[in-house]
Design a protein around this motif. Structure first.
Motif, PDB file in Angstrom:
ATOM      1  N   UNK A 205       0.799  -1.229   0.000  1.00 42.59           N
ATOM      2  CA  UNK A 205       0.000   0.000   0.000  1.00 42.59           C
ATOM      3  C   UNK A 205       0.830   1.276   0.000  1.00 42.59           C
ATOM      4  N   UNK A 206       2.085   1.204   0.394  1.00 41.41           N
ATOM      5  CA  UNK A 206       2.894   2.409   0.571  1.00 41.41           C
ATOM      6  C   UNK A 206       3.150   3.121  -0.753  1.00 41.41           C
ATOM      7  N   UNK A 207       3.095   4.446  -0.712  1.00 39.96           N
ATOM      8  CA  UNK A 207       3.508   5.235  -1.869  1.00 39.96           C
ATOM      9  C   UNK A 207       5.008   5.494  -1.832  1.00 39.96           C
ATOM     10  N   UNK A 208       5.576   5.504  -0.632  1.00 33.96           N
ATOM     11  CA  UNK A 208       7.021   5.661  -0.452  1.00 33.96           C
ATOM     12  C   UNK A 208       7.412   4.985   0.850  1.00 33.96           C
ATOM     13  N   UNK A 209       8.645   4.461   0.875  1.00 31.68           N
ATOM     14  CA  UNK A 209       9.219   3.948   2.131  1.00 31.68           C
ATOM     15  C   UNK A 209      10.685   4.345   2.168  1.00 31.68           C
ATOM     16  N   UNK A 265      11.024   2.484  10.401  1.00 32.23           N
ATOM     17  CA  UNK A 265      10.762   2.547   8.969  1.00 32.23           C
ATOM     18  C   UNK A 265       9.815   3.706   8.732  1.00 32.23           C
ATOM     19  N   UNK A 266      10.199   4.601   7.832  1.00 37.68           N
ATOM     20  CA  UNK A 266       9.329   5.704   7.440  1.00 37.68           C
ATOM     21  C   UNK A 266       8.553   5.294   6.201  1.00 37.68           C
ATOM     22  N   UNK A 267       7.276   5.566   6.187  1.00 35.71           N
ATOM     23  CA  UNK A 267       6.451   5.202   5.043  1.00 35.71           C
ATOM     24  C   UNK A 267       5.340   6.221   4.871  1.00 35.71           C
TER      25      UNK A 267
END
Length: 325
Positions: A205-209, A265-267
């Motif tokens: 689902x992530x647009x960015x990680x 973790x950044x997402x």
């Protein structure tokens, strides 16, 4: 020691990448955790990372950090190539490092397929350079965040730094009056540095990680925002920080958001999917917090991060480095 500026990276690194190849899907770029190469209907994710300053657990950290970058791109880390450079012939030191590499790779299900080992004149401490490879059917870049997305941070800021402080700087913490039980709990943070579980949950689902390492969660957010050409306004109180991290960082005079950040973790996910993402992580036993919303840059707030009244558009120096100097 600090990262090069985006301008220097573009001038000296990103513009000098050899021959063009149509199979390269994602190459070198500011903030990107790993490259992506098309191979036989799949995507190979490749990352390389050095590590030198965390002496006590250098092998353990090396495997976790290299594999985190592959996982942060939606890949499943499978293979590792390890280069070990030693300051002098030292079989006991080599034994410690390779035992750590082996144990962490086995724990994470990664196979060490080769590498190189030698002594190097002029080194004062061991230096590892690890290359991790894995496959994915959906590559997730650092540069995919869009206005309206929610920014998630898993676990907490400064996990890696806390573990390193508890081992490499234990004597200094003792002198500063930090109690033994707190330091012992902090050592156990080494077990939390891998982000493979949360990356697997978020990847669909992530647009960015992005995997925050040097410069901590703050620098990770800056890299994500700048790579995505968006603005993120960060409230320090919104970013989770464990009590052990606050105690150790306060004793050593460093900011938990500006120190080695592996373990978080950044997402970014679409805003209407944020709570379901947090719930899915909770079901897997991973804490996650919505720490900000992605905004469109304006003339007053160009792409980057606003934090504690200051606007950042480039690398944030890791405050841990001063402790080793």
């Amino acid at each position: 020691m600090s990262k090069l500026s985006p301008a220097d990276l573009e001038r000296y690194i990103f513009s000098r990448t050899g021959a063009d190849n149509d199979d390269l899907l994602v190459g070198a770029g500011y903030g990107e955790d790993a490259a992506a190469v098309a191979i036989d209907g799949s995507t190979m994710v490749v990352n390389t990372d050095p590590i030198s300053l965390a002496a006590e657990r250098i092998g353990t950290l090396g495997v976790a950090i290299a594999s985190n970058d592959v996982a942060a791109c939606g890949g499943v880390p499978e293979w590792l190539v390890s280069t070990i450079l030693l300051p002098e012939p030292d079989v006991e030191l080599l034994d410690d490092i390779t035992a750590q590499l082996d144990a962490e790779a086995r724990r994470l299900g990664i196979t060490i397929i080769g590498g190189h080992t030698e002594t190097v004149v002029g080194l004062s401490q061991p230096l590892l350079s690890l290359t991790c490879l894995g496959e994915t059917d959906r590559y997730v870049p650092t540069s995919g965040a869009a206005p309206g997305d929610a920014v998630l941070c898993t676990k907490a800021a400064g996990i890696e730094a806390t573990a390193v402080l508890a081992t490499d700087f234990r004597a200094e913490l003792d002198e500063a009056g930090v109690d033994t039980d707190t330091v012992d709990r902090a050592v156990a943070f080494f077990d939390d540095i891998s982000v493979l579980p949360e990356a697997a949950v978020l990847a669909p689902a992530a647009t960015a990680m992005h995997d925050p390492t040097e410069g901590g969660v703050l620098n990770g957010l800056v890299e994500l925002a700048c790579a995505s050409a968006v603005h993120v306004d960060v409230d320090a109180d919104a970013v989770p920080v464990r009590s052990e991290t606050r105690t150790l960082c306060a004793a050593m005079g460093v900011d938990p958001l500006r120190v080695l950040g592996s373990g978080a973790l950044l997402a970014t996910v679409p805003g209407d999917e944020a709570q379901s993402a947090v719930a899915a992580l909770d079901a897997e036993g991973v804490d996650a917090t919505v720490v900000a919303t992605v905004d469109e840059p304006t003339d007053a707030t160009e792409a980057g991060v606003t934090y504690d009244g200051q606007h950042y558009t480039g690398g944030v120096r890791d405050e841990m480095y001063d402790l080793w100097e």
